[in-house]
Structure formats: structure tokens, C-alpha cells
Scaffold this motif. Structure first.
Motif, PDB file in Angstrom:
ATOM      1  N   VAL A  43      35.488  43.355  41.746  1.00 14.20           N
ATOM      2  CA  VAL A  43      34.903  41.878  42.134  1.00 14.20           C
ATOM      3  C   VAL A  43      35.852  41.348  43.116  1.00 14.20           C
ATOM      4  CG1 VAL A  43      34.382  39.444  41.365  1.00 14.20           C
ATOM      5  CG2 VAL A  43      33.549  41.212  40.011  1.00 14.20           C
ATOM      6  N   ASN A  44      37.145  41.590  43.151  1.00 15.17           N
ATOM      7  CA  ASN A  44      37.881  40.822  44.100  1.00 15.17           C
ATOM      8  C   ASN A  44      38.068  41.785  45.221  1.00 15.17           C
ATOM      9  OD1 ASN A  44      38.926  38.577  42.944  1.00 15.17           O
ATOM     10  ND2 ASN A  44      40.473  39.531  41.746  1.00 15.17           N
ATOM     11  N   GLU A  46      35.224  43.180  46.384  1.00 13.98           N
ATOM     12  CA  GLU A  46      34.045  42.622  47.250  1.00 13.98           C
ATOM     13  C   GLU A  46      34.193  41.528  47.776  1.00 13.98           C
ATOM     14  OE1 GLU A  46      30.753  42.969  44.537  1.00 13.98           O
ATOM     15  OE2 GLU A  46      30.910  45.059  43.921  1.00 13.98           O
ATOM     16  N   ARG A  47      34.855  40.586  47.257  1.00 16.03           N
ATOM     17  CA  ARG A  47      35.098  39.199  47.600  1.00 16.03           C
ATOM     18  C   ARG A  47      35.808  39.191  48.813  1.00 16.03           C
ATOM     19  NH1 ARG A  47      33.548  34.847  44.501  1.00 16.03           N
ATOM     20  NH2 ARG A  47      35.411  33.588  45.338  1.00 16.03           N
ATOM     21  N   ALA A  50      34.357  39.975  51.725  1.00 15.39           N
ATOM     22  CA  ALA A  50      33.201  38.977  52.282  1.00 15.39           C
ATOM     23  C   ALA A  50      33.893  37.856  52.789  1.00 15.39           C
ATOM     24  CB  ALA A  50      32.239  38.588  51.215  1.00 15.39           C
ATOM     25  N   GLN A  52      35.951  35.976  50.899  1.00 17.40           N
ATOM     26  CA  GLN A  52      36.057  34.781  49.971  1.00 17.40           C
ATOM     27  C   GLN A  52      37.362  34.880  49.264  1.00 17.40           C
ATOM     28  OE1 GLN A  52      32.609  35.479  47.534  1.00 17.40           O
ATOM     29  NE2 GLN A  52      31.280  34.452  48.942  1.00 17.40           N
ATOM     30  N   ALA A  54      40.139  35.259  46.151  1.00 17.75           N
ATOM     31  CA  ALA A  54      40.019  36.161  44.952  1.00 17.75           C
ATOM     32  C   ALA A  54      39.854  35.123  43.728  1.00 17.75           C
ATOM     33  CB  ALA A  54      41.295  36.883  44.864  1.00 17.75           C
ATOM     34  N   VAL A  55      39.493  35.905  42.683  1.00 17.62           N
ATOM     35  CA  VAL A  55      39.299  35.199  41.558  1.00 17.62           C
ATOM     36  C   VAL A  55      40.404  35.694  40.694  1.00 17.62           C
ATOM     37  CG1 VAL A  55      36.853  34.781  41.401  1.00 17.62           C
ATOM     38  CG2 VAL A  55      37.522  37.128  40.442  1.00 17.62           C
ATOM     39  N   ALA A  61      34.820  35.093  37.189  1.00 16.13           N
ATOM     40  CA  ALA A  61      34.132  36.268  37.833  1.00 16.13           C
ATOM     41  C   ALA A  61      32.887  36.319  37.031  1.00 16.13           C
ATOM     42  CB  ALA A  61      35.010  37.525  37.733  1.00 16.13           C
TER      43      ALA A  61
END
Length: 108
Positions: A43-44, A46-47, A50, A52, A54-55, A61
Motif C-alpha cells: 500500500v505504501n 502505491e501511495r 501517487a 501521497q 505513507a500510512v 490502510a
């Protein structure tokens, strides 16, 4: 410790099943945490692509899933490891009690 051994000696089969269940629960928590961590890294990635931020946690997430059971920090991993160790100890004690309870011929 004496009360635990006396209970195991009375019901070694039940203690063996309980020990294996506790061991399995701790193992599933650890393996689940490994998969959750890899999902968080994905997920991080992909973020970051983009642009964005990081979570940091699974709850950020995946807000639609109950992620409170998955260990994410040192306390969670310590609890899961304690479950694994307790399950192993209970299993070993139950196997020893079952061997002590067997007749010399090996069959009941």
C-alpha cells in the motif's frame, strides 16, 4: 506450578489439545502479522508512486477491516510469542504426563 502439573496429569489428552490450540493461535497471529506487514508495504509503495504520504498502521490502510487483532508492534509480537511458548510448554508437559500414565507394554 504444582497445580498445573496436577491438572495435566489428570487430563493429559485435554492438555495436549489445549497446548496445540494455543500454539496454533500464536503461530497464526505471527504469520498473519507478516502478511499484514507485506500488505502495508505494498500500500505504501502505491501511495509513494501517487505522491501521497505513507500510512503507518493497518487501521489507516484498511479502515473497513477489524485489524486490532493483528500484532503490529513489540507488545503484539511479544504476546503472540508468549502464546507460542506457552503452547509448546503445555504440549511438552502433556506428552510427558501421557507417557508416565502408559503401561509398560506401550498400549492402553
Amino acid at each position: 506450578m504444582h497445580w498445573l502439573r496436577s491438572r495435566i496429569d489428570r487430563h493429559p489428552r485435554l492438555a495436549l489439545i489445549l497446548g496445540k490450540a494455543i500454539f496454533l493461535a500464536g503461530s497464526i497471529l505471527i504469520v498473519g502479522a507478516v502478511f499484514a506487514r507485506s500488505g502495508l508495504v505494498a500500500v505504501n509503495t502505491e501511495r509513494a508512486a501517487a505522491g501521497q504520504p505513507a500510512v503507518r498502521t493497518l487501521a489507516e490502510a484498511y479502515p473497513q477491516y477489524p485489524t486490532w487483532i493483528v500484532p503490529e508492534g513489540p507488545v503484539g509480537y511479544s504476546i503472540a510469542a508468549a502464546l507460542v511458548l506457552a503452547g509448546m510448554a503445555l504440549t511438552v508437559l502433556a506428552e510427558q504426563a501421557a507417557r508416565r500414565g502408559m503401561p509398560r507394554g506401550g498400549a492402553r
